[in-house]
Design an enzyme around this catalytic site. Structure first.
Site, PDB file in Angstrom:
ATOM      1  N   HIS A 103       1.716   4.401  -2.889  1.00 10.10           N
ATOM      2  CA  HIS A 103       1.791   5.861  -2.742  1.00 10.10           C
ATOM      3  C   HIS A 103       3.139   6.375  -3.250  1.00 10.10           C
ATOM      4  O   HIS A 103       3.202   7.369  -3.987  1.00 10.10           O
ATOM      5  CB  HIS A 103       1.664   6.255  -1.267  1.00 10.10           C
ATOM      6  N   HIS A 121       0.834  -1.204   0.000  1.00  9.94           N
ATOM      7  CA  HIS A 121       0.000   0.000   0.000  1.00  9.94           C
ATOM      8  C   HIS A 121       0.871   1.258   0.000  1.00  9.94           C
ATOM      9  O   HIS A 121       0.704   2.147  -0.846  1.00  9.94           O
ATOM     10  CB  HIS A 121      -0.912  -0.016   1.233  1.00  9.94           C
ATOM     11  N   GLU A 122       1.806   1.332   0.946  1.00 11.27           N
ATOM     12  CA  GLU A 122       2.644   2.528   1.060  1.00 11.27           C
ATOM     13  C   GLU A 122       3.581   2.672  -0.137  1.00 11.27           C
ATOM     14  O   GLU A 122       3.858   3.794  -0.586  1.00 11.27           O
ATOM     15  CB  GLU A 122       3.442   2.505   2.367  1.00 11.27           C
ATOM     16  N   HIS A 130       3.597   6.209  -7.026  1.00 12.45           N
ATOM     17  CA  HIS A 130       2.740   7.252  -7.600  1.00 12.45           C
ATOM     18  C   HIS A 130       3.452   8.608  -7.517  1.00 12.45           C
ATOM     19  O   HIS A 130       3.545   9.349  -8.508  1.00 12.45           O
ATOM     20  CB  HIS A 130       1.416   7.290  -6.827  1.00 12.45           C
TER      21      HIS A 130
END
Length: 598
Positions: free
Chosen positions: A395, A391-392, A398
């Site tokens: 980020h 998940h991190e 991105h």
């Protein structure tokens, strides 16, 4: 690093498992030098006040503001990351405090910029670009500011509203102090029959207890306590809603929803369509409730049964090296380039992996235009930690793509898009784990985990969004809202969302009182839209739709170069339609089918 039950000191963690903050500044002395220079440079910003109508002066200001912002962001990054490594280290707590104070001061020194731009005539942007072609880069940035012009009041009125900002924030401040400091819950007994103090933090554990008496007692005790203050909390929330409605009205918006969505140019229809699409698919949630009732072997399923796991969490010990392997397998559909960035991030010390004494809890991804992304983890060798890791990193990659592809002014993405890349990674991970798992119990656990994710992130948040819409519209019509009215609205929504198999206990009627997000107007729907957009991206990528991967990477590279709806649409996800929600509902339906077949 092999798992250890002992919490290590920072010095005992190997450097290979730590992020490298010294890539920002080699030492505290270098940081001090940079801080001193930035503060001196920033004094020049105020010299441009009253001169921005002239194209060359505007360009000079924008370039200087960017240089100082980039320098200060690096200074802030170093201070905050060092502080988070060990919150007991007073040196870094001190420099973090200094930076916080200075950032507030810096924001004050540039506060003239937006009001001055808004004071110019409507064709201002075209005029200055014609005068200086270099300003073409800033067209979208300046046009976004000018789009606020119809909603800006006279200078005197704006100053009056600014001076009353603390009054407008009072309902939230009062609620926050009451809920976090003054509200006290009774003691209840845990599974071992020991008396424990009920708190909001402990409630999240009690409500998942395998002992039904524990979770029922926690449920009834928590909401009974909120109920004792129902009129006070209702007055606070209603005052907050009235504030948002008032601000929307005086700024010439049709309503508070339009006012909240306007800064990112999101049509109100996106909000309404999201609620409508979920309402259409509520039979799927009813089916899930019925299935959960069956799997828990209950004669009746109550609201306090909703969070108890139907399958125990598999007890697995997953070394971080294995987590990296799992992540690489799961994210393989994103292509070699994505995986190359992912793995180089690990090799180049983006990540602070393990907990240590004094380290900030939780997880996050952070960085700025002139640093690499940084990821804080507190990895404890569990499956959930693997999910947090991907998940991190979603980020971070991105951000990596956006910063590499966009000029500074457009390198950040807005909240509406912020959770899409991270959630896409999570969906790809759980999909991979489900399809490779052979053990029946583990497979059931994984399927149910994704069902719960969609229930909590999509169905639940849209129910919140619907509550916000009803309450705002009620007050806009001039009708009153009492504690009884709020409880009735909340009760009816729970009956509608959870369906005929759920016993909607009267205590749940007070749940609206414990949702702090209701003081951040029309925010929660973005959790659902973010998940829906991610679900659409994951579906297209896994099905290898033509151009899907390149379009997704285009989304990652877009930063804030356009409005979020347009960025997503260009990448193949049209949030003005029901399709992203329908894609999520298709996934939910398939998961229900899978769990029923096992």
């Amino acid at each position: 690093m092999e798992g250890s039950k002992k919490l290590l000191k920072r010095s005992e963690i190997p450097d290979t498992a730590k992020w490298d903050v010294n890539k920002i500044f080699a030492s505290d002395d270098k940081w001090e030098e940079a801080f001193k220079v930035a503060k001196e440079e920033a004094k020049k910003l105020s010299e441009y006040q009253g001169k921005l109508k002239e194209a060359n002066m505007l360009l000079e200001f924008l370039k200087l503001d960017e240089k100082i912002s980039r320098d200060v962001e690096k200074i802030m990054m170093y201070a905050f990351l060092k502080s988070d490594e060990d919150t007991k280290n007073t040196t870094y707590q001190g420099i973090k405090g200094r930076v916080n104070s200075y950032v507030a001061e810096l924001q004050g020194s540039t506060a003239f910029f937006v009001p001055e731009i808004l004071s110019f005539e409507d064709d201002f942007v075209e005029k200055v670009i014609k005068e200086n072609k270099e300003l073409e880069l800033y067209r979208f940035y300046l046009e976004r500011i000018m789009s606020k012009k119809p909603h800006i009041l006279t200078k005197e009125k704006e100053e009056l509203l600014a001076s009353a900002s603390e009054l407008f924030d009072a309902p939230h401040s009062i609620y926050s102090i009451f809920a976090n400091a003054d509200l006290k819950f009774p003691k209840i007994k845990n599974e071992e029959n020991e008396e424990m103090q009920l708190t909001e933090a402990m409630y999240s554990q009690f409500i998942k207890s395998k002992d039904r008496n524990v979770r029922e007692n926690a449920f009834r005790s928590l909401f009974k306590t909120y109920g004792e203050f129902r009129n006070t909390i209702a007055t606070s929330l209603v005052s907050s809603i009235k504030t948002w409605n008032f601000n929307a009205k005086i700024r010439s918006y049709s309503n508070a929803i339009e006012s909240a969505l306007a800064p990112n140019n999101i049509p109100v229809s996106v909000y309404d369509n999201t609620i409508e699409a979920i309402n259409k698919n509520l039979p799927l949630l009813h089916r899930y409730v019925k299935l959960k009732k069956k799997m828990l072997k209950l004669d009746e399923i109550h609201m306090y049964d909703l969070y108890v796991p139907v399958i125990d969490t598999p007890k697995e010990h997953i070394e971080f090296k294995e987590a990296v392997t799992i992540a690489n397998e799961a994210l393989k559909p994103l292509g070699d380039e994505y995986l190359s960035i992912f793995n180089s991030g690990i090799e180049n010390s983006w990540i602070d992996i393990y907990p240590n004494e004094g380290k900030r809890s939780g997880a996050y991804s952070w960085g700025c235009y002139d640093t690499m992304p940084y990821v804080l983890l507190n990895y404890t060798y569990e499956l959930n930690d693997v999910s947090t890791f991907v998940h991190e990193m979603g980020h971070s990659i991105h951000s990596y793509y956006s910063r590499k592809s966009q000029p500074y002014i457009y390198s950040d993405y807005v909240i509406f898009c912020a959770e899409v890349a991270s959630t896409t990674n999570e969906i790809l991970l759980i999909n991979h784990l489900i399809h490779k798992e052979k053990d029946k119990t583990k497979k059931l656990y994984l399927i149910n985990s994704q069902l719960e994710q969609i229930r909590a992130t999509v169905f639940r948040q849209v129910m919140f969004a619907e509550f916000e819409k009803i309450t705002h519209e009620t007050l806009e019509k001039g009708d009153s809202l009492t504690a009884d009215d709020l409880c009735s609205i909340w009760h009816n929504l729970n009956v509608k969302y959870f369906g005929p198999d759920m016993v909607v206990d009267e205590e749940i009627d007070m749940e609206w009182a414990r949702i702090p997000h209701f003081y951040s107007d029309f925010y929660v729907y973005q959790y659902a839209t973010g998940y829906a957009a991610a679900s659409s991206f994951a579906k297209m990528i896994l099905e290898e739709k033509e151009g899907a991967l390149e379009k997704y990477k285009g989304f990652l590279k877009s930063g804030g170069s356009n409005y979020p709806i347009e960025i997503l649409k260009e990448a193949g996800v049209d949030m003005t339609t029901a399709k992203p929600i329908e894609d999520t509902m298709d996934t939910f339906r398939q998961l229900l089918d899978m769990i029923e077949e096992i």
